[in-house]
Scaffold this motif. Structure first.
Motif, PDB file in Angstrom:
ATOM      1  N   THR B 264       1.345  -1.459   0.222  1.00  0.00           N
ATOM      2  CA  THR B 264       0.101   0.070   0.379  1.00  0.00           C
ATOM      3  C   THR B 264       0.674   0.664   0.031  1.00  0.00           C
ATOM      4  O   THR B 264       0.055   2.204  -0.423  1.00  0.00           O
ATOM      5  CB  THR B 264      -1.004   0.130   1.114  1.00  0.00           C
ATOM      6  N   ASP B 265       2.285   1.287   0.722  1.00  0.00           N
ATOM      7  CA  ASP B 265       3.028   2.295   0.690  1.00  0.00           C
ATOM      8  C   ASP B 265       3.419   2.653  -0.602  1.00  0.00           C
ATOM      9  O   ASP B 265       3.354   3.842  -0.805  1.00  0.00           O
ATOM     10  CB  ASP B 265       4.040   1.996   1.718  1.00  0.00           C
ATOM     11  N   LYS B 266       4.001   1.672  -1.643  1.00  0.00           N
ATOM     12  CA  LYS B 266       4.522   1.538  -2.716  1.00  0.00           C
ATOM     13  C   LYS B 266       3.466   2.730  -3.071  1.00  0.00           C
ATOM     14  O   LYS B 266       3.942   3.814  -4.035  1.00  0.00           O
ATOM     15  CB  LYS B 266       4.742   0.720  -3.355  1.00  0.00           C
ATOM     16  N   ASN B 267       1.894   1.878  -3.298  1.00  0.00           N
ATOM     17  CA  ASN B 267       1.610   2.795  -4.375  1.00  0.00           C
ATOM     18  C   ASN B 267       0.642   3.845  -3.548  1.00  0.00           C
ATOM     19  O   ASN B 267       0.620   4.846  -5.074  1.00  0.00           O
ATOM     20  CB  ASN B 267      -0.224   1.828  -3.962  1.00  0.00           C
ATOM     21  N   GLY B 268       1.033   4.210  -2.348  1.00  0.00           N
ATOM     22  CA  GLY B 268       0.417   5.402  -2.000  1.00  0.00           C
ATOM     23  C   GLY B 268       0.792   7.077  -1.998  1.00  0.00           C
ATOM     24  O   GLY B 268       0.157   7.636  -2.032  1.00  0.00           O
ATOM     25  N   SER B 269       2.336   6.897  -1.774  1.00  0.00           N
ATOM     26  CA  SER B 269       3.016   7.462  -2.159  1.00  0.00           C
ATOM     27  C   SER B 269       3.204   8.277  -2.469  1.00  0.00           C
ATOM     28  O   SER B 269       3.034   9.586  -2.242  1.00  0.00           O
ATOM     29  CB  SER B 269       4.559   7.329  -0.462  1.00  0.00           C
ATOM     30  N   GLY B 270       3.506   8.438  -3.365  1.00  0.00           N
ATOM     31  CA  GLY B 270       3.777   8.819  -5.041  1.00  0.00           C
ATOM     32  C   GLY B 270       2.467   9.829  -5.123  1.00  0.00           C
ATOM     33  O   GLY B 270       2.028  11.215  -4.935  1.00  0.00           O
ATOM     34  N   VAL B 271       1.729   9.118  -6.167  1.00  0.00           N
ATOM     35  CA  VAL B 271       0.275   9.580  -6.612  1.00  0.00           C
ATOM     36  C   VAL B 271      -1.053   9.613  -6.180  1.00  0.00           C
ATOM     37  O   VAL B 271      -0.748   8.922  -4.953  1.00  0.00           O
ATOM     38  CB  VAL B 271       0.196   9.184  -8.050  1.00  0.00           C
ATOM     39  N   SER B 272      -2.951  10.351  -6.115  1.00  0.00           N
ATOM     40  CA  SER B 272      -3.340   9.886  -5.322  1.00  0.00           C
ATOM     41  C   SER B 272      -4.194   8.473  -4.737  1.00  0.00           C
ATOM     42  O   SER B 272      -3.742   7.293  -6.452  1.00  0.00           O
ATOM     43  CB  SER B 272      -4.228  10.273  -6.479  1.00  0.00           C
TER      44      SER B 272
END
Lengths: 268, 274
Positions: B264-272
């Motif tokens: 989740t962190d990888k998916n979330g830290s960049g874009v919305s």
């Protein structure tokens, strides 16, 4: 959100966080055993606390183990961090991975694993096993706080000192040590506080009548409310306040510890 | 040479006291003491599939999840409010959040017993307004309360750290581009603070799912969690093989949840994220 709403929320949270501590402190001065009725000011629980041999011996073991284990793990961890900072590649990654195990594993698993080892090898559970357990779980924190300091160190500084005629030992004391000192102090304080606060791992790795304050509180609390615990909490809270005051005055100069576990996990 | 020598003591130490004990736990989980000595067996794991024990695991995960969500719901607004304060007030509130953590963990948990007890402070207060005493202690609610009380700072601190390091100009840009406050929060602040949320969730869930202290003190004998089960196997039932099997399951559970959180962190830290 309006200012007023924010302030009330903060107030509510801090009431939640401090009410239990306040209750313990207030009722440690209560003359009766009750924790709902006030029956007059008294210091009798403090007097009883200091006549309780079990608590006094637990206090002694807590401090002795915290001091010895944090000293040993600081020395061992600092040397290990130096060696690791010079290493490259897969082996270093493996060592750091093993180093993270006690930090990431639940305390209960670390506790029963060490207990299995001690019992399997026929080591009698007691002071030495608890000490070894404490060194085991605090050294990783020391390494993680000293290692970055070695990385920041420039090798030219050491070379310059050696070129100018310093002996390696002199160069180490005068050039390297001052640079890594903040990391060492942070590591030591982490090891010390982790050791003082530990319950779970100590609980599984001690025996033979050796217990620390946490273990003593656990067994007292399970037998029901004992007002001596309230007196003990008050004294411990005051000690912590005093300690924090001292550490904070230090930390204005650079080395600060907030919470060992959070600090370390955030850096990982 | 020097580097080898300086690492050697710790290499030996960590091998003997970190690696070997964990290998032993794994070993214990895979054997059982038969008539002719220890033999390979998956008995411990098979025993754990008994509904009786699965229920304990289920309850542990359920209570740990509840306490994690509660810490997040209570802690996130707190971290946001704190991040909006003046630096001096930030330092003060931060110290006040951390200060109770410096008190012994058992004392902090114990402190709720005299408050929640049948003759405790809260029931005493209720009695003055004519409400009969309630059973507040020795149930799941008390255990949940104890977890939130103990682990809330673990949630607040990482979120707070991320929020104060956040680039203010990103939020201003969103506002300039016409986003309202709710929009700014959902589309900018929250996604950017996800790394903090992830480490907060990890730091609350991990100790919550493996504790036996909070359930022992505030749950009485009414709330049996995985931690209690492991402790009993090692200290009172003396079925070490079963205890080791449960520990391995617990470690696997934590590894899996960390892996999921890492994703989740990888998916979330960049874009919305939404």
């Amino acid at each position: 959100m309006s200012r007023w709403l924010q302030k009330s929320y903060l107030f509510l949270i801090f009431t939640f966080l401090y009410a239990p501590i306040a209750v313990l402190i207030v009722f440690s001065f209560n003359d009766s055993k009750s924790t709902s009725n006030w029956s007059g000011f008294s210091l009798r629980w403090y007097a009883e606390l200091f006549q309780d041999d079990k608590i006094l011996s637990a206090l002694y073991y807590t401090l002795a183990i915290a001091l010895i284990s944090s000293l040993i793990s600081t020395v061992m961890g600092t040397f290990a961090a130096f060696g690791l900072s010079q290493m490259r590649g897969r082996f270093k990654g493996f060592v750091l991975g093993v180093n993270n195990l006690p930090i990431l594993n639940p305390d209960i698993v670390t506790g029963i694993a060490l207990m299995s080892l001690f019992v399997f090898t026929g080591t009698r559970l007691g002071f030495m096993t608890m000490l070894m357990a404490h060194i085991t779980f605090s050294t990783p924190y020391v390494i993680l706080s000293v290692l970055p300091k070695f990385k920041q160190l420039s090798s030219e500084m050491l070379d310059a000192a050696l070129d100018l005629g310093a002996t390696p030992w002199y160069a180490f004391r005068k050039v390297i040590l001052p640079e890594i000192m903040p990391g060492i102090i942070t590591g030591f304080l982490m090891a010390f506080t982790l050791s003082i606060d530990d319950f779970v791992i100590s609980f599984f790795t001690t025996g033979g009548g050796v217990s620390n304050l946490s273990i003593e509180i656990y067994s007292m609390a399970r037998r029901g409310i004992k007002p001596e615990i309230n007196a003990l909490s008050t004294l411990m809270f005051l000690t912590v306040l005093l300690l924090l005051f001292v550490i904070n005055r230090r930390s204005e100069k650079g080395a600060g510890v907030v919470l060992p576990k959070t600090d370390t996990l955030e850096r990982m | 040479m020097l580097k080898r020598l300086s690492t050697a003591p710790y290499l030996l130490w960590s091998f003997l006291l970190i690696v070997v004990p964990l290998v032993m736990v794994l070993g214990y989980s895979l054997i059982r003491t038969g008539p002719g000595g220890p033999e390979f067996s998956l008995n411990g794991f098979i025993k754990f599939t008994d509904p009786l024990y699965l229920k304990v695991l289920g309850l542990s995960v359920w209570i740990a999840l509840q306490s994690t969500v509660l810490c997040l719901v209570i802690g996130y607004p707190l971290a946001m409010i704190m991040s909006g304060l003046k630096p001096s007030a930030q330092r003060t509130t931060m110290t006040m959040i951390v200060l109770p953590m410096w008190m012994n963990f058992l004392l902090r948990t114990y402190a709720w017993i005299p408050i929640l007890g049948r003759n405790g402070l809260l029931n005493g207060l209720l009695a003055t307004i004519g409400i009969p005493p309630l059973n507040l202690l020795f149930n799941e609610g008390a255990v949940l309360l104890g977890m939130v009380y103990n682990f809330l700072p673990f949630m607040v601190l990482p979120i707070f750290t991320v929020l104060i390091r956040m680039d203010r100009s990103v939020i201003e840009a969103a506002q300039d581009l016409g986003a309202n406050r709710l929009h700014v929060f959902w589309r900018v602040t929250l996604p950017l603070s996800l790394p903090g949320v992830v480490s907060g969730v990890m730091m609350v869930f991990m100790p919550a799912v493996s504790t036996f202290v909070i359930s022992d003190l505030l749950g009485g004998s009414q709330v049996n969690l995985v931690g209690n089960l492991i402790k009993d196997q090692f200290l009172s039932v003396y079925d070490w093989n079963f205890g080791a099997s449960i520990s391995v399951v617990l470690m696997a559970l934590i590894l899996v949840s960390m892996w999921i959180l890492g994703k989740t962190d990888k998916n979330g830290s960049g874009v919305s994220f939404f």
